[in-house]
Motif scaffolding. Sequence first.
Motif, short mmCIF file in Angstrom:
data_model
loop_
_atom_site.label_atom_id
_atom_site.label_comp_id
_atom_site.label_asym_id
_atom_site.label_seq_id
_atom_site.Cartn_x
_atom_site.Cartn_y
_atom_site.Cartn_z
N TYR A 1 0.83 -1.20 0.00
CA TYR A 1 0.00 0.00 0.00
C TYR A 1 0.86 1.25 0.00
O TYR A 1 2.03 1.21 0.38
N ASN A 2 0.28 2.32 -0.48
CA ASN A 2 0.96 3.61 -0.46
C ASN A 2 0.09 4.62 0.27
O ASN A 2 -1.13 4.57 0.19
N THR A 3 0.73 5.51 1.02
CA THR A 3 0.00 6.51 1.79
C THR A 3 -0.01 7.87 1.09
O THR A 3 -0.68 8.79 1.53
N LYS A 4 0.74 8.00 0.01
CA LYS A 4 0.75 9.21 -0.83
C LYS A 4 0.78 8.76 -2.28
O LYS A 4 1.19 7.63 -2.57
N PRO A 5 0.36 9.63 -3.21
CA PRO A 5 0.45 9.24 -4.63
C PRO A 5 1.87 8.83 -5.00
O PRO A 5 2.84 9.41 -4.52
N VAL A 6 1.98 7.80 -5.85
CA VAL A 6 3.28 7.25 -6.22
C VAL A 6 3.35 7.06 -7.73
O VAL A 6 2.39 6.61 -8.35
N LYS A 7 4.48 7.42 -8.32
CA LYS A 7 4.73 7.12 -9.73
C LYS A 7 6.13 6.52 -9.83
O LYS A 7 7.10 7.15 -9.44
N ILE A 8 6.18 5.29 -10.30
CA ILE A 8 7.47 4.60 -10.44
C ILE A 8 7.78 4.51 -11.92
O ILE A 8 7.03 3.89 -12.68
N SER A 9 8.87 5.14 -12.34
CA SER A 9 9.23 5.04 -13.76
C SER A 9 10.43 4.11 -13.95
O SER A 9 10.62 3.56 -15.02
N ASN A 10 11.24 3.94 -12.90
CA ASN A 10 12.38 3.04 -13.00
C ASN A 10 12.45 2.21 -11.72
O ASN A 10 12.81 2.73 -10.67
N ILE A 11 12.14 0.92 -11.83
CA ILE A 11 12.08 0.08 -10.63
C ILE A 11 13.46 -0.17 -10.01
O ILE A 11 13.56 -0.55 -8.86
N LYS A 12 14.52 0.06 -10.77
CA LYS A 12 15.87 -0.21 -10.25
C LYS A 12 16.33 0.85 -9.27
O LYS A 12 17.12 0.57 -8.38
N ILE A 13 15.86 2.08 -9.44
CA ILE A 13 16.36 3.15 -8.57
C ILE A 13 15.26 3.73 -7.67
O ILE A 13 15.47 4.72 -7.00
N PHE A 14 14.11 3.09 -7.63
CA PHE A 14 13.00 3.66 -6.86
C PHE A 14 13.08 3.33 -5.38
O PHE A 14 13.36 2.20 -5.01
N SER A 15 12.86 4.33 -4.55
CA SER A 15 12.70 4.09 -3.11
C SER A 15 11.71 5.14 -2.60
O SER A 15 11.73 6.28 -3.04
N SER A 16 10.84 4.74 -1.70
CA SER A 16 9.84 5.67 -1.21
C SER A 16 9.53 5.39 0.25
O SER A 16 9.46 4.25 0.68
N ILE A 17 9.31 6.47 1.01
CA ILE A 17 8.93 6.30 2.41
C ILE A 17 7.41 6.22 2.56
O ILE A 17 6.90 6.06 3.66
N SER A 18 6.69 6.33 1.43
CA SER A 18 5.23 6.27 1.52
C SER A 18 4.67 4.95 0.99
O SER A 18 3.48 4.80 0.80
N MET A 19 5.55 3.98 0.73
CA MET A 19 5.11 2.66 0.26
C MET A 19 5.51 1.58 1.26
O MET A 19 6.60 1.61 1.79
N PHE A 20 4.59 0.63 1.47
CA PHE A 20 4.83 -0.44 2.44
C PHE A 20 4.34 -1.76 1.84
O PHE A 20 3.40 -1.77 1.04
N SER A 21 4.94 -2.84 2.27
CA SER A 21 4.47 -4.14 1.80
C SER A 21 4.73 -5.18 2.89
O SER A 21 5.50 -4.95 3.82
N GLY A 22 4.05 -6.30 2.76
CA GLY A 22 4.24 -7.36 3.74
C GLY A 22 3.45 -8.59 3.35
O GLY A 22 2.85 -8.65 2.27
N HIS A 23 3.47 -9.57 4.22
CA HIS A 23 2.74 -10.81 3.95
C HIS A 23 2.29 -11.45 5.27
O HIS A 23 2.85 -11.18 6.32
N LEU A 24 1.25 -12.26 5.17
CA LEU A 24 0.73 -12.98 6.33
C LEU A 24 0.35 -14.39 5.89
O LEU A 24 -0.26 -14.57 4.83
N TRP A 25 0.70 -15.39 6.69
CA TRP A 25 0.22 -16.75 6.46
C TRP A 25 -1.12 -16.89 7.17
O TRP A 25 -1.22 -16.61 8.36
N ILE A 26 -2.14 -17.30 6.44
CA ILE A 26 -3.49 -17.41 7.01
C ILE A 26 -4.07 -18.78 6.66
O ILE A 26 -3.94 -19.23 5.52
N PRO A 27 -4.73 -19.45 7.62
CA PRO A 27 -5.35 -20.75 7.31
C PRO A 27 -6.41 -20.60 6.22
O PRO A 27 -7.30 -19.74 6.31
N LEU A 28 -6.30 -21.42 5.18
CA LEU A 28 -7.21 -21.35 4.03
C LEU A 28 -8.67 -21.53 4.45
O LEU A 28 -9.55 -20.83 3.97
#
Length: 195
Positions: A38-65
């Motif tokens: 998720y992002n908390t501010k508008p985001v535009k990524i034009s080059n994935i190799k050099i992109f870094s942002s303090i307004s983007m977060f990611s993660g994962h959870l294991w959940i019983p199906l």
Amino acid sequence: ESRAANASNKEINIQWYIPSLAKPSNDTETKVLLLYAYNTKPVKISNIKIFSSISMFSGHLWIPLARVISLQKKLSNLKQQVEMLMQSSKSLSSASEPTSFLEESETVKKIPSIKTKINVAKVHLDEKTEEMAKRCLSEVKALLSVVPALSLPLTEIPFDITLQSIASLEDMFDPANGCIITEESLFNWIISLFH
């Protein structure tokens, strides 16, 4: 360039991964992986190799199906209940309004905007539906909370219930699909659970 992304507003992107052999070996029950970004501010990524942002977060959870499928069914039932409430309140309000005749072209033009407004209009819940919503949302909270043991059942609904918000939650817990959530009050509640 082809993998560039942009989000003009705050949004949560949800995807599911159902592993065949990659499930944690110490568990006997089948678990699925919820991947979120998720992002908390508008985001535009034009080059994935050099992109870094303090307004983007990611993660994962294991959940019983089994819990995901069970919750998705409950959310589907809640959505039907909300639709029925909306239908009954719509028929009550249209019965009290004077009838006006519109030309066919006017009717066609107005339908999409009316439908959109209906989907995002706050629904006034009856007691039974409110209890149903609290149970479903308590389960969502328990599944997404980092420390499930501290996740107490909800005593009040933490965001505005609209047809769109319930449909988004139903889509979110459908392991066959992913979804994007942009509704502000629902967005804020879900990201609060991820922390």
